[in-house]
Scaffold this motif. Structure first.
Motif, PDB file in Angstrom:
ATOM      1  N   LEU A  73       0.836  -1.207   0.000  1.00 44.10           N
ATOM      2  CA  LEU A  73       0.000   0.000   0.000  1.00 44.10           C
ATOM      3  C   LEU A  73       0.872   1.259   0.000  1.00 44.10           C
ATOM      4  O   LEU A  73       0.555   2.241  -0.677  1.00 44.10           O
ATOM      5  N   ARG A  94       3.908   1.402  -1.300  1.00 38.11           N
ATOM      6  CA  ARG A  94       4.515   1.508  -2.632  1.00 38.11           C
ATOM      7  C   ARG A  94       3.487   1.971  -3.676  1.00 38.11           C
ATOM      8  O   ARG A  94       3.816   2.710  -4.605  1.00 38.11           O
ATOM      9  N   MET A  95       2.244   1.543  -3.497  1.00 38.24           N
ATOM     10  CA  MET A  95       1.212   1.901  -4.478  1.00 38.24           C
ATOM     11  C   MET A  95       0.909   3.396  -4.471  1.00 38.24           C
ATOM     12  O   MET A  95       0.464   3.948  -5.465  1.00 38.24           O
ATOM     13  N   LEU A 133       2.573   5.211  -7.251  1.00 34.78           N
ATOM     14  CA  LEU A 133       2.308   4.907  -8.664  1.00 34.78           C
ATOM     15  C   LEU A 133       1.804   6.153  -9.384  1.00 34.78           C
ATOM     16  O   LEU A 133       0.917   6.852  -8.880  1.00 34.78           O
ATOM     17  N   GLN A 153       1.653   5.010 -15.024  1.00 36.09           N
ATOM     18  CA  GLN A 153       1.905   3.600 -14.675  1.00 36.09           C
ATOM     19  C   GLN A 153       0.593   2.832 -14.493  1.00 36.09           C
ATOM     20  O   GLN A 153       0.487   1.665 -14.863  1.00 36.09           O
ATOM     21  N   ILE A 154      -0.389   3.510 -13.933  1.00 36.53           N
ATOM     22  CA  ILE A 154      -1.698   2.863 -13.750  1.00 36.53           C
ATOM     23  C   ILE A 154      -2.347   2.579 -15.109  1.00 36.53           C
ATOM     24  O   ILE A 154      -2.869   1.486 -15.349  1.00 36.53           O
ATOM     25  N   ALA A 202      -0.728  -0.386 -16.752  1.00 35.78           N
ATOM     26  CA  ALA A 202      -1.171  -1.654 -16.165  1.00 35.78           C
ATOM     27  C   ALA A 202      -2.561  -2.028 -16.658  1.00 35.78           C
ATOM     28  O   ALA A 202      -2.838  -3.186 -16.993  1.00 35.78           O
TER      29      ALA A 202
END
Lengths: 174, 168
Positions: free
Chosen positions: A39, A41-42, A45, A49-50, A53
């Motif tokens: 959490l 590290r997220m 983002l 990057q999102i 993905a």
């Protein structure tokens, strides 16, 4: 650890990874610590990057569907198209503008009120090439495959309706 | 909305290299069937794979062949947006210096990474819990991050892992 021991380990790791937890307690405690770390590290983002993905996910889902089509009443082509557009644009009208079609035409395709024309599919193909260029491999024929898988299903699913009428016009004269 | 496919299989985009010739072979990764387990002995595949029957087990094979060159068992943990690798191995002839093919383990890693991203997109996480002495290998080769005893890879690194084993 000596260099030789280290080399032996490296040679061996790839053939045998036993990654099972020794107990449920260990599994739970590791899961909690891992989630907390993730959490954190997220939070870092970036939006880009999102999006990358999400686009990778979309590609993988489309590949799965093409390899193992599930014939249901869903219109997968338009569902995938919606996800594609909504991942990239805040307003669908901007996508319509980018592929040079009217917003009404796009809306009709998305809502299954009109079939996508060949020109639409070609523009979508070229658009996807540009989008996926720096993200991951993307088979250029993907959208066509999706569309024709569904077309085929739709024709075969309604065979009982159309076949008697069509058969009246068909004979085989030797 | 979209179904979760049981028979996931990524064909054509993955290759392994025959070390003696440098030739690349297209591979597929397919689910291990119940009937396969009797052929997956410890002598060739190093673990008792029958114990993994209740999990998802996949085998890597060259397209056109049914011989398993590598195996992986994994557990999807949707509540944590995570896929955990339980066991991973290559067949005995692909172990160490004299191995026949290169890239088997990496492709299996990338395959599980694909499942994680397919299921969880930006939240995707692939994890494993190696023995301490081999953890460094996974950190270096696959860019994994340690948390306690567990190693994990998430976005953006997980996308790089997939891309590095994706070939046309």
């Amino acid at each position: 650890m000596t260099k030789k021991e280290n080399k032996n380990i490296t040679e061996d790791v790839e053939f045998g990874l036993d990654s099972r937890y020794s107990s449920n307690k260990e599994k739970q405690s590791e899961a909690t610590a891992l989630m907390e770390a993730r959490l954190e590290r997220m939070k870092n983002l970036s939006k880009d990057q999102i999006i990358r993905a999400k686009l990778m996910q979309l590609r993988l889902k489309m590949e799965d569907y093409i390899q193992h089509p599930v014939y249901e009443k869903h219109n997968y082509f338009s569902e995938f198209l919606k996800i594609y557009i909504d991942t990239l644009y805040t307003k669908r009208i901007h996508f319509a503008h980018d592929i040079d079609i009217t917003p009404i035409r796009l809306s009709q395709v998305i809502n299954n009120h009109r079939e996508p024309k060949d020109e639409f599919l070609k523009r979508l193909m070229v658009h996807s090439e540009k989008v996926y260029e720096n993200i991951c491999e993307f088979q250029e024929e993907t959208w066509y495959q999706l569309y024709f898988h569904e077309k085929l299903y739709s024709i075969m699913a309604r065979k009982k309706e159309w076949k008697p009428k069509v058969a009246k016009h068909v004979k085989y004269s030797k | 909305m979209f179904p979760n496919y049981v028979n996931i299989c990524y064909i054509c985009s993955m290759v392994i290299t025959e070390i003696s010739t440098g030739k690349k072979h297209k591979v597929e990764i397919v689910p291990v069937e119940n009937s396969d387990f009797k052929t997956l002995g410890k002598d060739r595949y190093f673990f008792d794979w029958k114990t993994e029957k209740e999990y998802e087990v996949f085998k890597l094979q060259i397209i056109g062949s049914t011989e398993a060159l590598g195996l992986v068992s994994m557990e999807r943990i949707p509540s944590e947006w995570r896929v955990h690798i339980r066991l991973l191995t290559v067949s005995v002839e692909n172990k160490g210096k004299g191995k026949k093919y290169d890239g088997i383990a990496g492709n299996l890693m990338a395959f599980t990474a694909k499942i994680a991203v397919r299921d969880y997109a930006e939240f995707a996480c692939l994890s494993l819990r190696p023995k301490t002495e081999i953890a460094q290998h996974y950190i270096e080769k696959y860019n994994m991050t340690p948390t306690g005893l567990t190693l994990s890879i998430m976005v953006p690194e997980i996308l790089e892992l997939i891309n590095s084993y994706d070939h046309d």
